[in-house]
Design a protein around this motif. Structure first.
Motif, PDB file in Angstrom:
ATOM      1  N   VAL A 241       0.889  -1.253   0.194  1.00 20.43           N
ATOM      2  CA  VAL A 241      -0.131   0.084   0.023  1.00 20.43           C
ATOM      3  C   VAL A 241       1.117   1.202   0.063  1.00 20.43           C
ATOM      4  CG1 VAL A 241      -1.741   1.346   1.391  1.00 20.43           C
ATOM      5  CG2 VAL A 241      -2.043  -1.085   1.207  1.00 20.43           C
ATOM      6  N   LEU A 242       1.980   1.189   0.810  1.00 22.59           N
ATOM      7  CA  LEU A 242       2.808   2.350   1.050  1.00 22.59           C
ATOM      8  C   LEU A 242       3.521   2.706  -0.344  1.00 22.59           C
ATOM      9  CD1 LEU A 242       4.351   4.542   2.115  1.00 22.59           C
ATOM     10  CD2 LEU A 242       5.944   2.779   3.425  1.00 22.59           C
ATOM     11  N   VAL A 243       4.196   1.802  -1.010  1.00 28.65           N
ATOM     12  CA  VAL A 243       4.853   1.981  -2.209  1.00 28.65           C
ATOM     13  C   VAL A 243       3.847   2.033  -3.361  1.00 28.65           C
ATOM     14  CG1 VAL A 243       4.917  -0.489  -3.237  1.00 28.65           C
ATOM     15  CG2 VAL A 243       6.862   1.079  -3.585  1.00 28.65           C
ATOM     16  N   PHE A 244       2.594   1.665  -3.375  1.00 30.03           N
ATOM     17  CA  PHE A 244       1.539   2.077  -4.252  1.00 30.03           C
ATOM     18  C   PHE A 244       1.078   3.601  -4.345  1.00 30.03           C
ATOM     19  CE2 PHE A 244      -2.509   1.076  -6.708  1.00 30.03           C
ATOM     20  CZ  PHE A 244      -2.149   1.370  -7.730  1.00 30.03           C
ATOM     21  N   ALA A 245       1.171   4.054  -2.981  1.00 31.46           N
ATOM     22  CA  ALA A 245       0.794   5.450  -2.940  1.00 31.46           C
ATOM     23  C   ALA A 245       1.895   6.347  -3.301  1.00 31.46           C
ATOM     24  CB  ALA A 245       0.327   5.483  -1.432  1.00 31.46           C
ATOM     25  N   VAL A 246       3.033   6.021  -2.994  1.00 33.55           N
ATOM     26  CA  VAL A 246       4.291   6.839  -3.593  1.00 33.55           C
ATOM     27  C   VAL A 246       4.217   6.776  -4.778  1.00 33.55           C
ATOM     28  CG1 VAL A 246       6.780   6.909  -3.456  1.00 33.55           C
ATOM     29  CG2 VAL A 246       5.583   6.189  -1.276  1.00 33.55           C
ATOM     30  N   SER A 247       4.147   5.467  -5.529  1.00 31.97           N
ATOM     31  CA  SER A 247       4.216   5.548  -6.927  1.00 31.97           C
ATOM     32  C   SER A 247       2.998   6.283  -7.657  1.00 31.97           C
ATOM     33  CB  SER A 247       3.927   4.129  -7.481  1.00 31.97           C
ATOM     34  OG  SER A 247       3.995   3.816  -8.785  1.00 31.97           O
ATOM     35  N   GLY A 248       1.833   6.485  -7.003  1.00 35.07           N
ATOM     36  CA  GLY A 248       0.815   7.260  -7.408  1.00 35.07           C
ATOM     37  C   GLY A 248       1.092   8.692  -7.345  1.00 35.07           C
ATOM     38  N   ALA A 249       1.472   9.035  -6.156  1.00 34.14           N
ATOM     39  CA  ALA A 249       2.288  10.573  -6.213  1.00 34.14           C
ATOM     40  C   ALA A 249       3.131  10.807  -7.130  1.00 34.14           C
ATOM     41  CB  ALA A 249       2.589  10.562  -4.738  1.00 34.14           C
ATOM     42  N   ILE A 250       3.932  10.019  -7.407  1.00 34.05           N
ATOM     43  CA  ILE A 250       5.132  10.432  -8.181  1.00 34.05           C
ATOM     44  C   ILE A 250       4.316  10.481  -9.841  1.00 34.05           C
ATOM     45  CG2 ILE A 250       7.018   9.473  -9.681  1.00 34.05           C
ATOM     46  CD1 ILE A 250       7.830   8.137  -7.178  1.00 34.05           C
ATOM     47  N   ALA A 251       3.288   9.793 -10.279  1.00 31.52           N
ATOM     48  CA  ALA A 251       2.479   9.721 -11.278  1.00 31.52           C
ATOM     49  C   ALA A 251       1.773  11.234 -11.342  1.00 31.52           C
ATOM     50  CB  ALA A 251       1.749   8.755 -11.515  1.00 31.52           C
ATOM     51  N   GLY A 252       1.241  11.455 -10.277  1.00 34.45           N
ATOM     52  CA  GLY A 252       0.522  12.937 -10.208  1.00 34.45           C
ATOM     53  C   GLY A 252       1.610  14.010 -10.609  1.00 34.45           C
ATOM     54  N   ILE A 253       2.628  14.044  -9.884  1.00 33.39           N
ATOM     55  CA  ILE A 253       3.548  14.995 -10.140  1.00 33.39           C
ATOM     56  C   ILE A 253       3.953  15.126 -11.550  1.00 33.39           C
ATOM     57  CG2 ILE A 253       6.190  15.837  -9.625  1.00 33.39           C
ATOM     58  CD1 ILE A 253       5.693  14.695  -7.030  1.00 33.39           C
ATOM     59  N   ALA A 254       4.150  13.927 -12.074  1.00 32.23           N
ATOM     60  CA  ALA A 254       4.477  14.016 -13.741  1.00 32.23           C
ATOM     61  C   ALA A 254       3.606  14.402 -14.490  1.00 32.23           C
ATOM     62  CB  ALA A 254       4.982  12.515 -14.119  1.00 32.23           C
ATOM     63  N   GLY A 255       2.204  14.030 -14.230  1.00 32.56           N
ATOM     64  CA  GLY A 255       1.120  14.712 -14.893  1.00 32.56           C
ATOM     65  C   GLY A 255       1.003  15.904 -14.791  1.00 32.56           C
ATOM     66  N   ALA A 256       1.397  16.884 -13.525  1.00 37.37           N
ATOM     67  CA  ALA A 256       1.512  18.172 -13.306  1.00 37.37           C
ATOM     68  C   ALA A 256       2.365  18.871 -14.435  1.00 37.37           C
ATOM     69  CB  ALA A 256       1.480  18.733 -11.923  1.00 37.37           C
ATOM     70  N   PHE A 257       3.624  18.442 -14.526  1.00 41.45           N
ATOM     71  CA  PHE A 257       4.577  18.890 -15.259  1.00 41.45           C
ATOM     72  C   PHE A 257       4.369  18.807 -17.024  1.00 41.45           C
ATOM     73  CE2 PHE A 257       7.133  18.879 -11.404  1.00 41.45           C
ATOM     74  CZ  PHE A 257       7.767  20.289 -11.613  1.00 41.45           C
ATOM     75  N   TYR A 258       3.569  17.494 -17.112  1.00 46.78           N
ATOM     76  CA  TYR A 258       3.361  17.480 -18.556  1.00 46.78           C
ATOM     77  C   TYR A 258       2.242  18.362 -19.020  1.00 46.78           C
ATOM     78  CZ  TYR A 258       2.373  14.994 -22.826  1.00 46.78           C
ATOM     79  OH  TYR A 258       1.980  14.571 -24.230  1.00 46.78           O
ATOM     80  N   THR A 259       1.427  18.494 -18.150  1.00 50.18           N
ATOM     81  CA  THR A 259       0.140  19.711 -18.435  1.00 50.18           C
ATOM     82  C   THR A 259       0.643  20.948 -18.530  1.00 50.18           C
ATOM     83  OG1 THR A 259      -1.597  18.110 -17.376  1.00 50.18           O
ATOM     84  CG2 THR A 259      -1.805  20.236 -17.573  1.00 50.18           C
ATOM     85  N   LEU A 260       1.836  21.326 -17.731  1.00 53.96           N
ATOM     86  CA  LEU A 260       2.388  22.868 -17.835  1.00 53.96           C
ATOM     87  C   LEU A 260       2.919  23.017 -19.221  1.00 53.96           C
ATOM     88  CD1 LEU A 260       3.616  23.383 -14.106  1.00 53.96           C
ATOM     89  CD2 LEU A 260       1.786  24.639 -15.145  1.00 53.96           C
ATOM     90  N   GLN A 261       3.493  21.994 -19.619  1.00 51.04           N
ATOM     91  CA  GLN A 261       4.356  22.115 -20.967  1.00 51.04           C
ATOM     92  C   GLN A 261       3.594  21.575 -22.347  1.00 51.04           C
ATOM     93  OE1 GLN A 261       8.628  20.847 -19.923  1.00 51.04           O
ATOM     94  NE2 GLN A 261       7.311  19.592 -18.758  1.00 51.04           N
ATOM     95  N   SER A 262       2.650  20.825 -22.017  1.00 46.02           N
ATOM     96  CA  SER A 262       1.673  20.528 -23.334  1.00 46.02           C
ATOM     97  C   SER A 262       0.541  21.498 -23.288  1.00 46.02           C
ATOM     98  CB  SER A 262       1.077  19.219 -23.110  1.00 46.02           C
ATOM     99  OG  SER A 262       0.307  18.976 -21.898  1.00 46.02           O
ATOM    100  N   GLY A 263       0.332  22.275 -22.240  1.00 50.84           N
ATOM    101  CA  GLY A 263      -0.769  23.297 -22.197  1.00 50.84           C
ATOM    102  C   GLY A 263      -2.270  22.684 -22.253  1.00 50.84           C
ATOM    103  N   SER A 264      -2.531  21.555 -22.044  1.00 48.15           N
ATOM    104  CA  SER A 264      -3.599  20.856 -21.886  1.00 48.15           C
ATOM    105  C   SER A 264      -3.743  19.625 -21.048  1.00 48.15           C
ATOM    106  CB  SER A 264      -4.235  20.632 -23.507  1.00 48.15           C
ATOM    107  OG  SER A 264      -3.641  19.796 -24.060  1.00 48.15           O
ATOM    108  N   VAL A 265      -4.798  19.100 -20.568  1.00 50.89           N
ATOM    109  CA  VAL A 265      -4.979  17.861 -20.062  1.00 50.89           C
ATOM    110  C   VAL A 265      -6.290  17.407 -20.398  1.00 50.89           C
ATOM    111  CG1 VAL A 265      -5.815  18.686 -17.987  1.00 50.89           C
ATOM    112  CG2 VAL A 265      -4.918  16.552 -18.096  1.00 50.89           C
ATOM    113  N   SER A 266      -6.626  16.196 -20.612  1.00 49.74           N
ATOM    114  CA  SER A 266      -7.952  15.691 -20.935  1.00 49.74           C
ATOM    115  C   SER A 266      -7.871  14.266 -20.780  1.00 49.74           C
ATOM    116  CB  SER A 266      -8.040  15.565 -22.427  1.00 49.74           C
ATOM    117  OG  SER A 266      -7.080  14.565 -23.289  1.00 49.74           O
TER     118      SER A 266
END
Length: 374
Positions: A241-266
């Motif tokens: 559970v702990l490592v899955f939560a950490v992995s999910g948080a890392i994915a969320g951070i990646a999504g935020a930076f991708y959105t900032l540079q791509s200019g959209s999220v869908s």
């Protein structure tokens, strides 16, 4: 042994810092603004690949639903950007659907700190909750993969159908300002790119720290023989559970930076195909290597860009062929193959962890047989 281990850690830190400086200082002078933005997007995808390698490569849990956490991180930062409008106004798309009052759950995203916390916390909490519900029932293997894929379908359909709340299939686009700076300006995008490089290096360091020492050995033990870990007195559910939560948080951070540079999220970021692509990146680079996750992400995405530009009609065949070649010829991925060649730079710092030694070759077992025999 400690001095050798400390020396290898210093070398690895030095290599990471040198590569980060190369990306920040040298690459902008070599690439056009478009290509640099493309590299920034790929580096943000490498962040989510590190999180996937943490849960799949080291813990043995193949997640086909990391697009959920990636998308949630993207939507969290996008909601903040869409609220950068004059007081009293609503995001532009809401007027198209007759929305006259900002929904209550949008209100907190006026605050940048709240948005940043949401980028990390919402994916982490969702991953932890989903992991707890799955792991407490001791579901693993293909069952875990199927459940995560089913979760992707649920979230994709939800966001795809919410025109009034999230602009449906079009997603959130048209970001204007970020702390007074125009989001699409070259200078602003360079700041996002630089932050992506820094966060990628920091994420690599965190993942390397988590996979080292006793905690890392326990993750590998869960991957190789969970029953034996349970019989040793540990509760694998808590660690998974702990490592899955950490992995999910890392994915969320990646999504935020991708959105900032791509200019959209869908909702496309939550599509099944995108989550499977993440698995391909890690498999091509090499599971349980961390560096392989980054190398595989950059290689596959740059190959896709090159082939789609040069062979627009048949580039998907090249991408499929690349994956098939790696799986059949290099089953351990590119970095796994390089480590197998015992090359000085790519050779692992430690030997593989024997989580299930053969009883016939175990010296302790042989000692016990001799004592009992006498």
């Amino acid at each position: 042994m400690r001095s050798q281990g400390g020396k290898s850690i210093l070398i690895e830190v030095g290599v990471v810092v040198a590569l980060a400086m190369l990306l920040i200082l040298i690459m902008p002078a070599m690439l056009s603004a478009f290509r640099l933005n493309l590299l920034g997007r790929f580096l943000s995808l490498a962040i989510v690949a590190l999180g996937l390698d943490l849960i799949w490569g080291y813990t043995g849990l193949l997640s086909l639903g990391h697009g959920i956490f990636f998308g949630l991180g993207g939507y969290a930062i996008a909601m903040y950007l869409k609220l950068q409008v004059p007081p009293g106004e609503l995001p532009d798309f809401m007027g198209l659907y007759g929305v006259t009052e900002l929904p209550w759950f949008w209100q907190p995203f006026y605050s940048f700190p709240v948005a940043i916390v949401a980028v990390v916390l919402i994916p982490a909490l969702l991953a932890g909750l989903l992991g707890y519900l799955v792991f407490r029932n001791r579901l693993k293997g293909v069952y875990f993969s199927i459940l995560t894929q089913a979760a992707v379908i649920i979230f994709f359909n939800f966001f795809n159908g919410q025109q009034k709340l999230f602009n449906g299939t079009n997603g959130l686009t048209g970001f204007q300002t970020f702390f007074g700076a125009t989001v699409s300006d070259t200078e602003t995008q360079f700041v996002f790119y630089t932050l992506t490089v820094i966060v990628l290096a920091a994420t690599y360091g965190i993942c390397r720290w988590l996979t080292s020492g006793r905690f890392g050995r326990l993750l590998v033990a869960i991957r190789d023989d969970e029953s034996r870990v349970r019989f040793s007195g540990y509760n694998p559910t808590e660690f998974k559970v702990l490592v899955f939560a950490v992995s999910g948080a890392i994915a969320g951070i990646a999504g935020a930076f991708y959105t900032l540079q791509s200019g959209s999220v869908s909702p496309r970021s939550m599509d099944i195909g995108f989550s499977i692509e993440m698995v391909i990146w890690v498999a091509v680079g090499g599971r349980a290597t961390l560096t392989g996750a980054v190398v595989g992400t950059l290689l596959v995405n740059y190959a896709r860009t090159f082939f789609s530009e040069q062979f627009a009609e048949i580039w998907l065949f090249f991408q499929g062929a690349l994956f098939l070649v790696v799986v059949t010829v290099l089953p351990d991925g590119i970095m796994g193959w390089l480590q197998g060649q015992k090359m000085p730079f790519f050779h692992p710092r430690r030997q593989k962890i024997a989580t299930y030694p053969s009883l016939e070759k175990d010296p302790e077992a042989e000692h016990e047989r001799q004592n009992f025999g006498n």
